[in-house]
Design an enzyme around this catalytic site. Structure first.
Site, short mmCIF file in Angstrom:
data_model
loop_
_atom_site.label_atom_id
_atom_site.label_comp_id
_atom_site.label_asym_id
_atom_site.label_seq_id
_atom_site.Cartn_x
_atom_site.Cartn_y
_atom_site.Cartn_z
N LYS A 101 33.41 21.80 45.23
CA LYS A 101 32.45 22.73 45.84
C LYS A 101 33.15 23.64 46.84
CE LYS A 101 28.65 19.56 44.99
NZ LYS A 101 27.84 18.43 45.47
N GLN B 197 26.67 15.28 50.80
CA GLN B 197 26.99 14.71 49.48
C GLN B 197 26.33 13.34 49.31
OE1 GLN B 197 28.80 16.31 47.00
NE2 GLN B 197 28.20 14.60 45.72
N ASP C 57 20.55 22.53 48.55
CA ASP C 57 20.31 21.60 47.42
C ASP C 57 18.86 21.68 46.96
OD1 ASP C 57 22.53 20.22 46.48
OD2 ASP C 57 22.49 18.74 48.10
#
Ligand code: NDP
Length: 313
Positions: free
Chosen positions: A68, A112, A135
């Site tokens: 990422k 994460q 997200d």
């Protein structure tokens, strides 16, 4: 948008003509568009920034986070990375999130997953400022998606939606079956497919481990999205001829390769390809889209926070 890889071929005497949906190509298009949006933001004095937070010793999580960060660098997004000891108290993660929520140079905050057992995932997700929740997991963003007023669509189902659009797969009036009801894939995927409007309007069935007669549901499906986490769970014999098959699954199975494993999806690719009208491969299907849509959400977040208009489709 993207040329279809038409793999007309003969396998075991059967003609196969499934279009192979090329996630790498569509993701490259998305990244190209994002790089353009970064320029627009820069022209307005804004450098978009994405913070990733890792609280885990899991090598797979470490790999995901570094990918990422690399993706950010490629399109001109400033990557900020914070690592927290996996044994540290949850309060340390909360303080980190509070700090990132406050920072003007951070427009997206991604923690994460999975987190260590002593850290409550729901509390962590709620702690992230909704306008930085790239997200799309915060309850405010989930609610907006369900209400048909999405701000940040979760990256994987959003990526699937982009793939369907890129390959002109008609969702309106289609019978769609989503296999899996997780908060990050199955549920938001179904919510996107049922939305009234373009790329929605599908009649959508959500299946899970308690579903009876999954085979019967799949047999009628024009669009199948498999997000189960079981290697090659769905095979060609379960599919309707001509169906569009989107395989979200990423499963490691032992194999005689350098790494000792290979990646397979939730769909048995070879048999499904003989029946499907279009299919995503694993790897090279949904995976690259998930990564690209995170970049998309980050520039969107920066635009919202600084009131810079960017032309996102
Ligand atoms: P989860 O484990 O959270 O969810 C799996 C779902 O599958 C659950 O809803 C479960 O049902 C359902 N399920 C399990 N067994 C069956 C069965 N026998 N019949 C029908 N349904 C069943 O997984 P995720 O949604 O997080 O991920 C799914 C897959 O997608 C994984 O392989 C994951 O690695 C991959 N993935 C890929 C991404 C990408 O970018 N390509 C991104 C995210 C995930 P129940 O709810 O009843 O337990």
């Amino acid at each position: 948008m993207t040329d279809t890889a038409d793999e007309t071929d003969i396998i075991d005497g059967h003609a196969v003509a499934a279009d192979i949906i090329d996630g790498n190509a569509v993701a490259a298009d998305v990244r190209g568009a994002v790089a353009g949006h970064v320029e627009t933001l820069e022209a307005a004095g804004v450098t978009p920034g994405l913070a990733t937070v890792l609280m885990s010793d899991d090598p797979a999580s470490e790999t995901y986070v570094s990918m990422k960060q690399r993706d950010c660098e490629e399109v001109g997004i400033e990557g900020i990375h914070v690592e927290i000891d996996a044994d540290a108290p949850a309060s340390e993660l909360y303080e980190t999130i509070d700090d990132l929520n406050e920072r003007d140079d951070v427009h997206g905050v991604l923690v994460q997953l999975p987190l260590p057992d002593h850290v409550d995932k729901r509390s962590v997700i709620r702690r992230i400022a909704p306008e930085k929740d790239v997200d799309g997991f915060h309850p405010e963003n989930v609610g907006r998606l369900v209400a048909g007023d999405a701000r940040f669509k979760p990256c994987t189902p959003h990526g699937v939606q982009k793939l369907l659009a890129a390959y002109d797969v008609e969702t309106e009036g289609a019978d769609a079956v989503v296999v899996g009801r997780s908060d990050i894939v199955g549920k938001p995927m179904a919510n996107l497919l049922i939305q009234k409007g373009p790329l929605g309007n599908a009649t959508t069935t959500v299946c899970h481990s308690r579903t009876e007669d999954l085979a019967g549901k799949l047999a009628d499906a024009d669009i199948v999205v498999a997000a189960v986490g079981i290697p090659e769970f769905i095979d060609g014999s379960m599919l309707k001829a001509g169906a569009t098959v989107i395989d979200v699954g990423i499963n490691r199975v032992d194999a005689d390769t350098e790494k000792g494993y290979e990646l397979v999806g939730d769909v048995e690719y070879d048999s499904a390809r003989e029946v499907a009208g279009a299919i995503t491969p694993v790897p090279g299907g949904v995976g690259p889209m998930t990564r690209a849509m995170l970049l998309y959400n980050t520039v969107k977040a920066a635009g919202i926070q600084h009131d810079v208009e960017i032309d996102l489709d």
